[in-house]
Design a protein around this motif. Structure first.
Motif, PDB file in Angstrom:
ATOM      1  N   THR A  68       0.819  -1.207   0.000  1.00 18.57           N
ATOM      2  CA  THR A  68       0.000   0.000   0.000  1.00 18.57           C
ATOM      3  C   THR A  68       0.852   1.256   0.000  1.00 18.57           C
ATOM      4  O   THR A  68       0.618   2.188  -0.791  1.00 18.57           O
ATOM      5  CB  THR A  68      -0.941   0.003   1.217  1.00 18.57           C
ATOM      6  OG1 THR A  68      -1.798  -1.141   1.163  1.00 18.57           O
ATOM      7  CG2 THR A  68      -1.794   1.267   1.230  1.00 18.57           C
ATOM      8  N   VAL A  69       1.861   1.305   0.871  1.00 15.57           N
ATOM      9  CA  VAL A  69       2.670   2.524   0.963  1.00 15.57           C
ATOM     10  C   VAL A  69       3.521   2.718  -0.291  1.00 15.57           C
ATOM     11  O   VAL A  69       3.744   3.858  -0.721  1.00 15.57           O
ATOM     12  CB  VAL A  69       3.549   2.511   2.235  1.00 15.57           C
ATOM     13  CG1 VAL A  69       2.687   2.536   3.480  1.00 15.57           C
ATOM     14  CG2 VAL A  69       4.494   1.332   2.256  1.00 15.57           C
ATOM     15  N   ILE A  70       3.982   1.631  -0.905  1.00 16.73           N
ATOM     16  CA  ILE A  70       4.776   1.779  -2.126  1.00 16.73           C
ATOM     17  C   ILE A  70       3.899   2.242  -3.286  1.00 16.73           C
ATOM     18  O   ILE A  70       4.305   3.062  -4.110  1.00 16.73           O
ATOM     19  CB  ILE A  70       5.492   0.460  -2.462  1.00 16.73           C
ATOM     20  CG1 ILE A  70       6.621   0.205  -1.464  1.00 16.73           C
ATOM     21  CG2 ILE A  70       6.056   0.487  -3.879  1.00 16.73           C
ATOM     22  CD1 ILE A  70       7.393  -1.068  -1.696  1.00 16.73           C
ATOM     23  N   MET A  71       2.663   1.743  -3.341  1.00 14.20           N
ATOM     24  CA  MET A  71       1.752   2.195  -4.383  1.00 14.20           C
ATOM     25  C   MET A  71       1.428   3.672  -4.209  1.00 14.20           C
ATOM     26  O   MET A  71       1.377   4.436  -5.181  1.00 14.20           O
ATOM     27  CB  MET A  71       0.476   1.358  -4.342  1.00 14.20           C
ATOM     28  CG  MET A  71       0.680  -0.122  -4.613  1.00 14.20           C
ATOM     29  SD  MET A  71       1.010  -0.487  -6.333  1.00 14.20           S
ATOM     30  CE  MET A  71      -0.622  -0.386  -7.004  1.00 14.20           C
ATOM     31  N   LEU A  72       1.203   4.097  -2.960  1.00 15.94           N
ATOM     32  CA  LEU A  72       0.944   5.512  -2.698  1.00 15.94           C
ATOM     33  C   LEU A  72       2.176   6.348  -3.025  1.00 15.94           C
ATOM     34  O   LEU A  72       2.073   7.452  -3.572  1.00 15.94           O
ATOM     35  CB  LEU A  72       0.529   5.715  -1.239  1.00 15.94           C
ATOM     36  CG  LEU A  72      -0.829   5.131  -0.843  1.00 15.94           C
ATOM     37  CD1 LEU A  72      -1.060   5.299   0.654  1.00 15.94           C
ATOM     38  CD2 LEU A  72      -1.957   5.799  -1.621  1.00 15.94           C
ATOM     39  N   LEU A  73       3.365   5.826  -2.663  1.00 13.79           N
ATOM     40  CA  LEU A  73       4.604   6.515  -2.997  1.00 13.79           C
ATOM     41  C   LEU A  73       4.740   6.685  -4.503  1.00 13.79           C
ATOM     42  O   LEU A  73       5.068   7.778  -4.993  1.00 13.79           O
ATOM     43  CB  LEU A  73       5.798   5.726  -2.450  1.00 13.79           C
ATOM     44  CG  LEU A  73       7.182   6.203  -2.897  1.00 13.79           C
ATOM     45  CD1 LEU A  73       7.542   7.492  -2.180  1.00 13.79           C
ATOM     46  CD2 LEU A  73       8.241   5.135  -2.632  1.00 13.79           C
TER      47      LEU A  73
END
Length: 216
Positions: A68-73
């Motif tokens: 999730t955080v990498i996709m948001l990044l």
């Protein structure tokens, strides 16, 4: 029943890619920097911590958090890169670039490398549900067809693509502006590759080429 541990791929390569992206954004000239420097440090902490936990525990919960955080990044930096590129094109169009040719050239190089690394991270997390799902042998259909999967007789048994394979895909997409040996199979894969190629093409043709032409 306790969760069966799954041997996932090491996270050192994508972690270095994330740090490289943040480092490049930190050194961009001020006239194209649209994000405060302190934001990069917070983002690095938010992204790297789940990757460390995944490496130590192989927890499915933390792999979902990591994804999730990498996709948001990735989404945030694609938007940031597009805005920086638009700003640089505006500088070239509205103002004489002769006095800042070196600055434009270094900025375009940083944007191009950031583009490659960011999309490589997205490809790595999207394909077949991410690295953890691929390590578990998921039945999710792949987004990209690697030559090793198309010709299993010439590769090792149970071969799975790692981050460096997606980095190679991202590099080829940004340089050749088209698929090479890795074929996109899904519409989202094709759209992402089109977006990466567009950003790379605008960076090299409009910004970098103009900066080279006016170098003293």
């Amino acid at each position: 029943m306790s969760e069966h541990p799954v041997r996932d791929e090491p996270r050192w390569a994508p972690a270095l890619a994330i740090l490289a992206v943040l480092g490049l954004l930190a050194v961009l000239p001020h006239h194209v920097r649209l994000m405060p420097a302190w934001v990069s440090y917070i983002v690095a902490l938010v992204v790297i911590v789940p990757m460390i936990v995944v490496t130590l525990t192989a927890s499915s919960l933390w792999t979902r958090i990591e994804q999730t955080v990498i996709m948001l990044l990735g989404a945030a930096y694609i938007a940031n890169t597009a805005a920086e590129l638009a700003d640089m094109i505006g500088i070239i169009t509205l103002h004489p670039p002769e006095t800042r040719a070196v600055s434009l050239l270094s900025s375009s190089l940083a944007i191009w490398v950031t583009n490659v690394l960011t999309f490589s991270l997205l490809y790595w997390q999207i394909d077949r549900g991410g690295p953890f799902s691929r390590a578990r042998g998921t039945t999710i259909k792949p987004d990209w067809l690697f030559p090793q999967a198309a010709a299993p007789e010439v590769t090792l048994p149970d071969w799975q693509p790692l981050f460096l394979d997606y980095l190679f895909l991202g590099y080829n997409t940004a340089t050749a502006f088209s698929p090479t040996d890795v074929l996109p199979l899904t519409r989202r894969a094709k759209m992402l590759m089109m977006l990466e190629s567009t950003i790379s093409l605008l960076t090299l043709v409009i910004v970098a080429a103009r900066a080279v032409n006016v170098l003293p």
